[in-house]
Each structure stands twice: as structure tokens, then as C-alpha cells.
Design a protein around this motif. Sequence first.
Motif, PDB file in Angstrom:
ATOM      1  N   LEU A 183      14.308  -5.652  -8.621  1.00 11.42           N
ATOM      2  CA  LEU A 183      13.030  -5.311  -7.989  1.00 11.42           C
ATOM      3  C   LEU A 183      13.206  -4.235  -6.929  1.00 11.42           C
ATOM      4  N   GLU A 184      14.190  -4.365  -6.063  1.00  8.51           N
ATOM      5  CA  GLU A 184      14.398  -3.365  -5.011  1.00  8.51           C
ATOM      6  C   GLU A 184      14.635  -1.983  -5.612  1.00  8.51           C
ATOM      7  N   GLN A 185      15.450  -1.879  -6.642  1.00  2.71           N
ATOM      8  CA  GLN A 185      15.716  -0.587  -7.273  1.00  2.71           C
ATOM      9  C   GLN A 185      14.447  -0.026  -7.926  1.00  2.71           C
ATOM     10  N   THR A 186      13.668  -0.904  -8.528  1.00  6.21           N
ATOM     11  CA  THR A 186      12.411  -0.486  -9.159  1.00  6.21           C
ATOM     12  C   THR A 186      11.452   0.084  -8.118  1.00  6.21           C
ATOM     13  N   LEU A 187      11.333  -0.595  -6.989  1.00  5.66           N
ATOM     14  CA  LEU A 187      10.448  -0.133  -5.915  1.00  5.66           C
ATOM     15  C   LEU A 187      10.957   1.169  -5.304  1.00  5.66           C
ATOM     16  N   ALA A 188      12.252   1.247  -5.080  1.00  9.72           N
ATOM     17  CA  ALA A 188      12.836   2.458  -4.492  1.00  9.72           C
ATOM     18  C   ALA A 188      12.604   3.664  -5.395  1.00  9.72           C
ATOM     19  N   SER A 189      12.814   3.506  -6.687  1.00  8.26           N
ATOM     20  CA  SER A 189      12.655   4.640  -7.598  1.00  8.26           C
ATOM     21  C   SER A 189      11.197   5.089  -7.697  1.00  8.26           C
ATOM     22  N   ALA A 190      10.262   4.199  -7.373  1.00  6.95           N
ATOM     23  CA  ALA A 190       8.842   4.558  -7.396  1.00  6.95           C
ATOM     24  C   ALA A 190       8.342   4.999  -6.022  1.00  6.95           C
ATOM     25  N   GLY A 191       9.220   5.019  -5.017  1.00  7.10           N
ATOM     26  CA  GLY A 191       8.829   5.440  -3.682  1.00  7.10           C
ATOM     27  C   GLY A 191       7.932   4.456  -2.963  1.00  7.10           C
ATOM     28  N   VAL A 192       8.087   3.165  -3.258  1.00  5.75           N
ATOM     29  CA  VAL A 192       7.213   2.124  -2.709  1.00  5.75           C
ATOM     30  C   VAL A 192       7.783   1.557  -1.413  1.00  5.75           C
ATOM     31  N   GLY A 193       6.917   1.482  -0.396  1.00  7.25           N
ATOM     32  CA  GLY A 193       7.263   0.859   0.878  1.00  7.25           C
ATOM     33  C   GLY A 193       6.286  -0.223   1.275  1.00  7.25           C
ATOM     34  N   LYS A 194       5.183  -0.343   0.508  1.00  3.05           N
ATOM     35  CA  LYS A 194       4.159  -1.341   0.814  1.00  3.05           C
ATOM     36  C   LYS A 194       3.880  -2.177  -0.426  1.00  3.05           C
ATOM     37  N   LEU A 195       3.869  -3.501  -0.246  1.00  2.00           N
ATOM     38  CA  LEU A 195       3.628  -4.419  -1.345  1.00  2.00           C
ATOM     39  C   LEU A 195       2.292  -5.121  -1.171  1.00  2.00           C
ATOM     40  N   VAL A 196       1.550  -5.239  -2.261  1.00  4.25           N
ATOM     41  CA  VAL A 196       0.352  -6.066  -2.337  1.00  4.25           C
ATOM     42  C   VAL A 196       0.714  -7.180  -3.305  1.00  4.25           C
ATOM     43  N   VAL A 197       0.695  -8.431  -2.805  1.00  2.66           N
ATOM     44  CA  VAL A 197       1.262  -9.558  -3.553  1.00  2.66           C
ATOM     45  C   VAL A 197       0.178 -10.513  -4.035  1.00  2.66           C
ATOM     46  N   SER A 198       0.313 -10.906  -5.314  1.00  5.91           N
ATOM     47  CA  SER A 198      -0.588 -11.869  -5.947  1.00  5.91           C
ATOM     48  C   SER A 198       0.236 -12.744  -6.887  1.00  5.91           C
ATOM     49  N   GLY A 199      -0.344 -13.860  -7.335  1.00  3.24           N
ATOM     50  CA  GLY A 199       0.323 -14.669  -8.346  1.00  3.24           C
ATOM     51  C   GLY A 199       0.457 -16.133  -8.005  1.00  3.24           C
ATOM     52  N   ALA A 200       1.599 -16.716  -8.385  1.00  2.53           N
ATOM     53  CA  ALA A 200       1.840 -18.156  -8.242  1.00  2.53           C
ATOM     54  C   ALA A 200       3.333 -18.395  -7.979  1.00  2.53           C
ATOM     55  N   GLU A 201       3.674 -19.452  -7.514  1.00  2.00           N
ATOM     56  CA  GLU A 201       3.028 -20.524  -6.815  1.00  2.00           C
ATOM     57  C   GLU A 201       3.027 -20.198  -5.327  1.00  2.00           C
ATOM     58  N   SER A 202       1.887 -20.382  -4.688  1.00  4.42           N
ATOM     59  CA  SER A 202       1.696 -19.997  -3.291  1.00  4.42           C
ATOM     60  C   SER A 202       2.782 -20.521  -2.374  1.00  4.42           C
ATOM     61  N   ASP A 203       3.100 -21.800  -2.515  1.00  2.00           N
ATOM     62  CA  ASP A 203       4.029 -22.463  -1.602  1.00  2.00           C
ATOM     63  C   ASP A 203       5.478 -22.403  -2.071  1.00  2.00           C
ATOM     64  N   ALA A 204       5.755 -21.564  -3.027  1.00  2.00           N
ATOM     65  CA  ALA A 204       7.126 -21.419  -3.527  1.00  2.00           C
ATOM     66  C   ALA A 204       7.443 -19.930  -3.693  1.00  2.00           C
ATOM     67  N   CYS A 205       7.228 -19.396  -4.866  1.00  2.00           N
ATOM     68  CA  CYS A 205       7.637 -18.020  -5.154  1.00  2.00           C
ATOM     69  C   CYS A 205       6.829 -16.972  -4.397  1.00  2.00           C
ATOM     70  N   ILE A 206       5.551 -17.221  -4.152  1.00  2.00           N
ATOM     71  CA  ILE A 206       4.768 -16.282  -3.347  1.00  2.00           C
ATOM     72  C   ILE A 206       5.324 -16.251  -1.937  1.00  2.00           C
ATOM     73  N   ARG A 207       5.455 -17.424  -1.320  1.00  2.00           N
ATOM     74  CA  ARG A 207       5.988 -17.505   0.047  1.00  2.00           C
ATOM     75  C   ARG A 207       7.361 -16.859   0.143  1.00  2.00           C
ATOM     76  N   SER A 208       8.239 -17.170  -0.789  1.00  2.00           N
ATOM     77  CA  SER A 208       9.594 -16.622  -0.761  1.00  2.00           C
ATOM     78  C   SER A 208       9.598 -15.106  -0.911  1.00  2.00           C
ATOM     79  N   THR A 209       8.764 -14.584  -1.774  1.00  2.00           N
ATOM     80  CA  THR A 209       8.743 -13.144  -2.024  1.00  2.00           C
ATOM     81  C   THR A 209       8.115 -12.363  -0.872  1.00  2.00           C
ATOM     82  N   VAL A 210       7.028 -12.882  -0.272  1.00  2.00           N
ATOM     83  CA  VAL A 210       6.464 -12.139   0.855  1.00  2.00           C
ATOM     84  C   VAL A 210       7.458 -12.080   2.010  1.00  2.00           C
ATOM     85  N   HIS A 211       8.159 -13.179   2.243  1.00  2.00           N
ATOM     86  CA  HIS A 211       9.192 -13.164   3.288  1.00  2.00           C
ATOM     87  C   HIS A 211      10.361 -12.265   2.884  1.00  2.00           C
ATOM     88  N   GLY A 212      10.770 -12.342   1.627  1.00  2.00           N
ATOM     89  CA  GLY A 212      11.871 -11.520   1.142  1.00  2.00           C
ATOM     90  C   GLY A 212      11.584 -10.039   1.264  1.00  2.00           C
TER      91      GLY A 212
END
Length: 184
Positions: free
Chosen positions: A94-123
Amino acid sequence: MSTFSDRNRTALIVIDVQNDVVAEAYRREETIENISTLVIRARAARTPVIWVQHSDEELVKGSPGWEIVPELSPAADEPRIEKIYGDSFEATNLEQTLASAGVGKLVVSGAESDACIRSTVHGGFTRGYDVTLVSDAHTTSDMTEWGAPAPEVAISHINLYWQFQGAPQRTAAVVATDSVDFGS
């Protein structure tokens, strides 16, 4: 304003909206409809859309339950990130994918709020990204039998605390689908 001075683009991240993950999710249809709206708007703004899919012993890669829900259709040129940990950055490209696209800002959606969403927004935040959580475009299933709060409380809680996150050179935000701006 992320910590990446050379990455001004935004990406929409759609996490684990897979058949078995959201089969019994809280407000499933409404959440998927909001994610679909985000995907359409991101594509119109030429914002990268990145799809994340989890796998483990119960969610077997390639199985029907592992597939992204039929209401959403990743485009052939949109990256798919396969993960085995809650944080979508952990042990993925994911980091390499974002870097190659010039991304510095993430808009996050999906599942599960209290697991993978929480972990990814913090990550993402700890790795230097600005992270916007879309308040009505993430969901979770009922995990009360394992001591978790009811789904609506879990969703409300992450929306509440995420808006108050802070760190040098980074922003955290919570906005509804209608307020997401892929132009900035």
C-alpha cells in the motif's frame, strides 16, 4: 498538509467491503451506497481508488466470501491490496502504491470500523498521511459476544475520537459522504 511535501494527491481507500465481511454489517446497504457514491465521485475527480481485501483462515483468498460485494465494481486499473493484518499498510505494498501515485491524503471507507478501519486510519496517520474518515461510509458487524460495544456505538466512537486526533504536519478529520471533497 501531510508530512510528504512531494505528495499532494488524495486517494480513496475502500477497505474489506467483501461478501463475508459485510454480510451482516450494521446499515450494510446504506454504507455500501455511500461507498459507491464516493467511488463515483473519486473517479470523476481522477482521484485514485484503492481496494483492500483481507484474508485469513476463515476468509480464504479467492473464495466467494473473499470477493468484493457485487454492488461495487473495482475498475481494472484500480489497485487491489491484499492484506492479512488489520492495518492495510502492514506487510502490503500500500505505501509503495500511494507513493507512486503521489498521495499524501487518505479518505477512508469500508469495514470493520472497530478493527481494520481503526487500524488503518492509525497506521496511515503514524506513517505521515492526512487521514479523513468518512463517517457514514464505514460499518461493522455485531461483536458484542466478544465484549465489543454494539455496532452503532463502535461506529459512533471511532467517528468521535478520530476528529480529535492530532500530530505535527498531519490532519485527521471526520466528514460525511456528502462533504468529501476530492478536489482538495
